[in-house]
Design a protein around this motif. Structure first.
Motif, PDB file in Angstrom:
ATOM      1  N   CYS A  64      -3.289 -14.598  -3.072  1.00  0.00           N
ATOM      2  CA  CYS A  64      -4.181 -13.716  -2.958  1.00  0.00           C
ATOM      3  C   CYS A  64      -5.389 -13.895  -3.037  1.00  0.00           C
ATOM      4  O   CYS A  64      -5.732 -14.457  -4.433  1.00  0.00           O
ATOM      5  CB  CYS A  64      -3.669 -12.596  -3.556  1.00  0.00           C
ATOM      6  SG  CYS A  64      -4.596 -10.632  -3.043  1.00  0.00           S
ATOM      7  N   ASN A  65      -6.122 -13.657  -2.549  1.00  0.00           N
ATOM      8  CA  ASN A  65      -7.729 -14.334  -2.706  1.00  0.00           C
ATOM      9  C   ASN A  65      -8.815 -13.529  -3.082  1.00  0.00           C
ATOM     10  O   ASN A  65     -10.415 -12.631  -3.426  1.00  0.00           O
ATOM     11  CB  ASN A  65      -8.682 -15.124  -2.231  1.00  0.00           C
ATOM     12  CG  ASN A  65      -9.498 -16.293  -2.630  1.00  0.00           C
ATOM     13  OD1 ASN A  65      -9.732 -16.347  -3.667  1.00  0.00           O
ATOM     14  ND2 ASN A  65     -10.641 -16.477  -1.875  1.00  0.00           N
ATOM     15  N   GLN A  66      -8.227 -11.434  -3.350  1.00  0.00           N
ATOM     16  CA  GLN A  66      -9.199 -10.967  -3.905  1.00  0.00           C
ATOM     17  C   GLN A  66      -9.481 -10.822  -4.829  1.00  0.00           C
ATOM     18  O   GLN A  66     -10.088  -9.697  -5.497  1.00  0.00           O
ATOM     19  CB  GLN A  66      -7.889  -9.311  -3.116  1.00  0.00           C
ATOM     20  CG  GLN A  66      -8.275  -9.933  -1.717  1.00  0.00           C
ATOM     21  CD  GLN A  66      -7.409  -8.089  -1.166  1.00  0.00           C
ATOM     22  OE1 GLN A  66      -6.661  -7.712  -0.931  1.00  0.00           O
ATOM     23  NE2 GLN A  66      -7.922  -7.297  -1.027  1.00  0.00           N
ATOM     24  N   ASN A  99      -4.999  -5.176  -1.014  1.00  0.00           N
ATOM     25  CA  ASN A  99      -5.233  -3.860  -0.614  1.00  0.00           C
ATOM     26  C   ASN A  99      -6.335  -3.853   0.084  1.00  0.00           C
ATOM     27  O   ASN A  99      -6.308  -5.487   0.852  1.00  0.00           O
ATOM     28  CB  ASN A  99      -6.590  -3.683  -2.504  1.00  0.00           C
ATOM     29  CG  ASN A  99      -5.636  -3.396  -3.539  1.00  0.00           C
ATOM     30  OD1 ASN A  99      -4.364  -2.879  -3.813  1.00  0.00           O
ATOM     31  ND2 ASN A  99      -5.896  -4.475  -4.497  1.00  0.00           N
ATOM     32  N   GLY A 100      -6.232  -2.819   0.704  1.00  0.00           N
ATOM     33  CA  GLY A 100      -7.701  -2.646   1.265  1.00  0.00           C
ATOM     34  C   GLY A 100      -7.360  -2.487   2.740  1.00  0.00           C
ATOM     35  O   GLY A 100      -5.255  -2.543   3.398  1.00  0.00           O
ATOM     36  N   GLU A 101      -8.246  -3.001   3.718  1.00  0.00           N
ATOM     37  CA  GLU A 101      -7.384  -2.404   5.170  1.00  0.00           C
ATOM     38  C   GLU A 101      -6.946  -3.952   5.422  1.00  0.00           C
ATOM     39  O   GLU A 101      -6.199  -3.147   6.234  1.00  0.00           O
ATOM     40  CB  GLU A 101      -9.048  -1.812   6.505  1.00  0.00           C
ATOM     41  CG  GLU A 101      -9.881  -0.484   6.280  1.00  0.00           C
ATOM     42  CD  GLU A 101     -10.601  -0.999   7.178  1.00  0.00           C
ATOM     43  OE1 GLU A 101     -10.874  -1.389   8.094  1.00  0.00           O
ATOM     44  OE2 GLU A 101     -11.747  -0.033   6.652  1.00  0.00           O
ATOM     45  N   LEU A 106       3.909  -5.156   4.079  1.00  0.00           N
ATOM     46  CA  LEU A 106       4.470  -5.321   2.917  1.00  0.00           C
ATOM     47  C   LEU A 106       4.021  -4.437   1.223  1.00  0.00           C
ATOM     48  O   LEU A 106       4.515  -3.403   1.057  1.00  0.00           O
ATOM     49  CB  LEU A 106       5.524  -6.720   2.255  1.00  0.00           C
ATOM     50  CG  LEU A 106       5.550  -6.748   0.953  1.00  0.00           C
ATOM     51  CD1 LEU A 106       7.089  -6.327   1.381  1.00  0.00           C
ATOM     52  CD2 LEU A 106       5.673  -8.463   0.814  1.00  0.00           C
ATOM     53  N   TYR A 107       2.310  -5.133   1.639  1.00  0.00           N
ATOM     54  CA  TYR A 107       2.434  -4.808   0.001  1.00  0.00           C
ATOM     55  C   TYR A 107       1.534  -3.012   0.661  1.00  0.00           C
ATOM     56  O   TYR A 107       1.531  -2.158  -0.999  1.00  0.00           O
ATOM     57  CB  TYR A 107       1.079  -5.638  -0.258  1.00  0.00           C
ATOM     58  CG  TYR A 107       1.710  -6.208  -1.694  1.00  0.00           C
ATOM     59  CD1 TYR A 107       1.476  -6.490  -2.712  1.00  0.00           C
ATOM     60  CD2 TYR A 107       1.728  -7.663  -0.600  1.00  0.00           C
ATOM     61  CE1 TYR A 107       2.152  -7.281  -3.689  1.00  0.00           C
ATOM     62  CE2 TYR A 107       2.296  -8.731  -2.192  1.00  0.00           C
ATOM     63  CZ  TYR A 107       2.635  -8.362  -3.665  1.00  0.00           C
ATOM     64  OH  TYR A 107       3.336  -9.250  -4.419  1.00  0.00           O
ATOM     65  N   GLY A 122      -2.956   0.888  -5.428  1.00  0.00           N
ATOM     66  CA  GLY A 122      -3.278  -0.194  -5.480  1.00  0.00           C
ATOM     67  C   GLY A 122      -3.063  -1.052  -6.621  1.00  0.00           C
ATOM     68  O   GLY A 122      -3.553  -0.902  -7.921  1.00  0.00           O
ATOM     69  N   ILE A 123      -3.494  -2.522  -5.923  1.00  0.00           N
ATOM     70  CA  ILE A 123      -2.862  -3.488  -7.242  1.00  0.00           C
ATOM     71  C   ILE A 123      -4.155  -3.644  -7.866  1.00  0.00           C
ATOM     72  O   ILE A 123      -5.532  -3.983  -7.308  1.00  0.00           O
ATOM     73  CB  ILE A 123      -2.658  -4.511  -6.159  1.00  0.00           C
ATOM     74  CG1 ILE A 123      -1.306  -4.793  -5.473  1.00  0.00           C
ATOM     75  CG2 ILE A 123      -2.153  -5.664  -7.109  1.00  0.00           C
ATOM     76  CD1 ILE A 123      -0.078  -4.447  -6.579  1.00  0.00           C
TER      77      ILE A 123
END
Length: 164
Positions: A64-66, A99-101, A106-107, A122-123
């Motif tokens: 994940c790059n968030q 997270n997010g839209e 799965l998450y 949220g993560i």
């Protein structure tokens, strides 16, 4: 959705993977990143995988790059990094949002099933971990600061007791 086996995710190579192929196993699901302060946890995750795989544990890594853009690479770079730096042999999946839209379904499900500290959904950062029972339901959620080796007791519980 009532369990993790109802989801699909793309492998790091881009192939669809029905998570039902892991049915009956204990799963440790982790959002990962290659340039994070927690990246050395790959070694601990690999060690757990090697130690418990024969008894039914699967570790599933989801880059994940968030968070701080700490997973900037493409699938090939992520795979090379994981293999060369940490000898990762557990399944790695395509980069996703957690997270997010645009969050992977799965998450969305995992974070609804087991909230974080103070009830947050949220993560919060890379290397948040979810331990999933053999029946596909979420057993526990762990913070990024929780080291893989600290999960041994819970993993042993789920591997030893099919009803846990």
């Amino acid at each position: 959705m009532s369990n993790i086996y109802q989801f699909d995710a793309n492998s790091l190579s881009g192939q669809p993977v029905p998570l039902s192929q892991f049915q009956g196993k204990v799963l440790l699901v982790v959002n990962t990143a290659s340039e994070c302060g927690f990246t050395p946890q790959y070694a601990g995750l690999q060690k757990l995988y090697e130690e418990y795989r024969e008894r039914g544990l699967e570790v599933l890594g989801f880059p994940c790059n968030q968070f701080g853009k700490q997973e900037p690479g493409d699938a090939q770079q992520i795979g090379q990094f994981c293999e060369s730096r940490f000898s990762v042999s557990f399944p790695m999946f395509a980069k996703i949002d957690v997270n997010g839209e645009q969050a992977h379904p799965l998450y969305r499900w995992l974070t609804t099933e087991k909230r974080g500290v103070l009830g947050t959904q949220g993560i919060k950062w890379n290397f948040t971990k979810f331990l999933v029972r053999r029946d596909g339901t979420v057993y526990e959620r762990y913070a990024p600061t929780t080291k893989p080796e600290e999960l041994r007791k819970d993993i042993e519980t789920l591997l030893s007791d099919p009803a846990a």
